[in-house]
Design an enzyme around this catalytic site. Sequence first.
Site, PDB file in Angstrom:
ATOM      1  N   TYR A 148       0.848  -1.211   0.000  1.00 59.43           N
ATOM      2  CA  TYR A 148       0.000   0.000   0.000  1.00 59.43           C
ATOM      3  C   TYR A 148       0.880   1.257   0.000  1.00 59.43           C
ATOM      4  CZ  TYR A 148      -3.587   3.333   1.602  1.00 59.43           C
ATOM      5  OH  TYR A 148      -4.438   4.403   1.728  1.00 59.43           O
ATOM      6  N   LYS A 189       1.225   4.239  -2.705  1.00 63.20           N
ATOM      7  CA  LYS A 189       0.894   5.627  -2.387  1.00 63.20           C
ATOM      8  C   LYS A 189       2.099   6.560  -2.585  1.00 63.20           C
ATOM      9  CE  LYS A 189      -3.477   5.515  -1.431  1.00 63.20           C
ATOM     10  NZ  LYS A 189      -4.389   5.975  -2.500  1.00 63.20           N
TER      11      LYS A 189
HETATM   12  P1  NAI Z   1     -13.448   3.524   0.550  1.00 59.82           P
HETATM   13  O1  NAI Z   1     -13.183   2.060   0.558  1.00 59.82           O
HETATM   14  O2  NAI Z   1     -14.699   4.008   1.177  1.00 59.82           O
HETATM   15  O3  NAI Z   1     -13.382   4.126  -0.923  1.00 59.82           O
HETATM   16  C1  NAI Z   1     -12.612   3.593  -1.955  1.00 59.82           C
HETATM   17  C2  NAI Z   1     -13.543   3.308  -3.121  1.00 59.82           C
HETATM   18  O4  NAI Z   1     -12.790   2.905  -4.251  1.00 59.82           O
HETATM   19  C3  NAI Z   1     -14.529   2.175  -2.807  1.00 59.82           C
HETATM   20  O5  NAI Z   1     -15.863   2.633  -2.943  1.00 59.82           O
HETATM   21  C4  NAI Z   1     -14.175   1.105  -3.824  1.00 59.82           C
HETATM   22  O6  NAI Z   1     -15.298   0.348  -4.295  1.00 59.82           O
HETATM   23  C5  NAI Z   1     -13.529   1.903  -4.928  1.00 59.82           C
HETATM   24  N1  NAI Z   1     -12.663   1.090  -5.770  1.00 59.82           N
HETATM   25  C6  NAI Z   1     -11.748   0.167  -5.372  1.00 59.82           C
HETATM   26  N2  NAI Z   1     -11.133  -0.376  -6.424  1.00 59.82           N
HETATM   27  C7  NAI Z   1     -11.655   0.218  -7.527  1.00 59.82           C
HETATM   28  C8  NAI Z   1     -11.411   0.070  -8.914  1.00 59.82           C
HETATM   29  N3  NAI Z   1     -10.512  -0.806  -9.374  1.00 59.82           N
HETATM   30  N4  NAI Z   1     -12.101   0.848  -9.776  1.00 59.82           N
HETATM   31  C9  NAI Z   1     -13.024   1.740  -9.333  1.00 59.82           C
HETATM   32  N5  NAI Z   1     -13.306   1.894  -8.010  1.00 59.82           N
HETATM   33  C10 NAI Z   1     -12.631   1.150  -7.127  1.00 59.82           C
HETATM   34  O7  NAI Z   1     -12.193   4.192   1.280  1.00 59.82           O
HETATM   35  P2  NAI Z   1     -11.741   5.723   1.476  1.00 59.82           P
HETATM   36  O8  NAI Z   1     -11.157   5.786   2.832  1.00 59.82           O
HETATM   37  O9  NAI Z   1     -12.806   6.643   1.097  1.00 59.82           O
HETATM   38  O10 NAI Z   1     -10.505   5.818   0.448  1.00 59.82           O
HETATM   39  C11 NAI Z   1     -10.444   6.709  -0.646  1.00 59.82           C
HETATM   40  C12 NAI Z   1      -9.001   6.904  -1.036  1.00 59.82           C
HETATM   41  O11 NAI Z   1      -8.307   7.571   0.029  1.00 59.82           O
HETATM   42  C13 NAI Z   1      -8.226   5.616  -1.291  1.00 59.82           C
HETATM   43  O12 NAI Z   1      -7.339   5.801  -2.363  1.00 59.82           O
HETATM   44  C14 NAI Z   1      -7.459   5.412   0.005  1.00 59.82           C
HETATM   45  O13 NAI Z   1      -6.301   4.620  -0.168  1.00 59.82           O
HETATM   46  C15 NAI Z   1      -7.127   6.856   0.354  1.00 59.82           C
HETATM   47  N6  NAI Z   1      -6.784   7.087   1.753  1.00 59.82           N
HETATM   48  C16 NAI Z   1      -7.749   7.058   2.722  1.00 59.82           C
HETATM   49  C17 NAI Z   1      -7.409   7.321   4.036  1.00 59.82           C
HETATM   50  C18 NAI Z   1      -8.425   7.410   5.108  1.00 59.82           C
HETATM   51  O14 NAI Z   1      -8.073   7.869   6.222  1.00 59.82           O
HETATM   52  N7  NAI Z   1      -9.653   7.032   4.892  1.00 59.82           N
HETATM   53  C19 NAI Z   1      -5.997   7.542   4.442  1.00 59.82           C
HETATM   54  C20 NAI Z   1      -5.075   7.621   3.335  1.00 59.82           C
HETATM   55  C21 NAI Z   1      -5.468   7.381   2.050  1.00 59.82           C
END
Ligand code: NAI
Length: 315
Positions: free
Chosen positions: A166, A170
């Site tokens: 991961y 990132k």
């Molecule tokens: P989340 O799991 O709610 O949102 C991620 C979304 O991406 C999901 O709805 C999922 O279905 C979608 N997804 C996954 N693979 C996909 C693909 N191949 N094609 C299209 N859609 C796809 O999680 P969150 O927390 O909202 O994460 C959003 C972004 O923020 C991610 O990139 C995550 O790594 C990043 N992030 C989040 C943090 C946090 O504190 N929540 C911390 C650091 C980074």
Amino acid sequence: MSELRFDGQVAVVTGAGGGLGREHARLLAARGARVLVNDMGGGPDGSGKGSAKPAEAVVAEIEAEGGVAAPSAESVATPEGGRVIVEQALDLWGRVDVLVNNAGIAGGGLFHELPPEQVEAMLRVHVLGAYNVGRAAWAAMLDQGYGRVVNTSSNSVFGLPGTAHYITAKAAIIGFTRALSMERAGHDLKVNAVMPMAYTRLTAMLPSGRFKDWLQEHYGPERVAPFVAFLASKQAPCSGELFTVGGGRVARVFLGVAPGYTAADPSPEAYRDHWEEIMSPTGYAIPADSQEEIALYSGEIGWEGADSPDPNRAT
Ligand code: NAI
């Protein structure tokens, strides 16, 4: 205070079926953008068959709030998926002004125990995902002479045990953001990245305790979306920059370089004996690009030209 608006603009937000992406999409739509809500569904680790339902549900929410949106259940992880996502926005609305590369999956494991398929899946979604959708959107943005890209990195890049794949992904997003910001070809194209922190289904997987409770109380994803919208707006003041964003706080994160130590006669002992100078951050600089970094020390190492060496522009 004049309101930042996206009237007449088109935004693509990946991974917008929940969490942070949903808030990015809702805010951009509330400010006038037509939004392609992309999400392939699936579990937090990318498992499952995928489903159009999360994207459709967010579109329904946006429409109920008076906005304009369309769903996409394509995966960002393939070049074909990236192309189809951007083509859908172009077919529907004729342009792509904003791309928020947000889709992501999570999952942990010790480095030596991580199965290669998991490592590849992680890189495919985060790195190639941003690349695939970015490549298609960038072409449209170059044609238009205007575009904003906001990429999603993570503060885990500072160090976090048990998620080597991961963090590797990132960290690549930072390089991608810097690289793309150098290719604007004289147009009003800006690309930046955020390290978000928010309580979503990803962080809900953290062990119960005070940290998780604190996140849940203070780090709603709706507290990240406003800064992403600012970077996505016409008034975005920068390109190639990285910010940590969460709980209402925003701060610049940068690649800096310290003066260091130059050995006239390099030897292992010389570096051992000047370790403090090598490690001291005092007097650091934040180079705008690789030439500027070289220019910082070229004079010390025999460069005799009036200007600093410029490997790219010299050819
Ligand atoms: P989340 O799991 O709610 O949102 C991620 C979304 O991406 C999901 O709805 C999922 O279905 C979608 N997804 C996954 N693979 C996909 C693909 N191949 N094609 C299209 N859609 C796809 O999680 P969150 O927390 O909202 O994460 C959003 C972004 O923020 C991610 O990139 C995550 O790594 C990043 N992030 C989040 C943090 C946090 O504190 N929540 C911390 C650091 C980074």
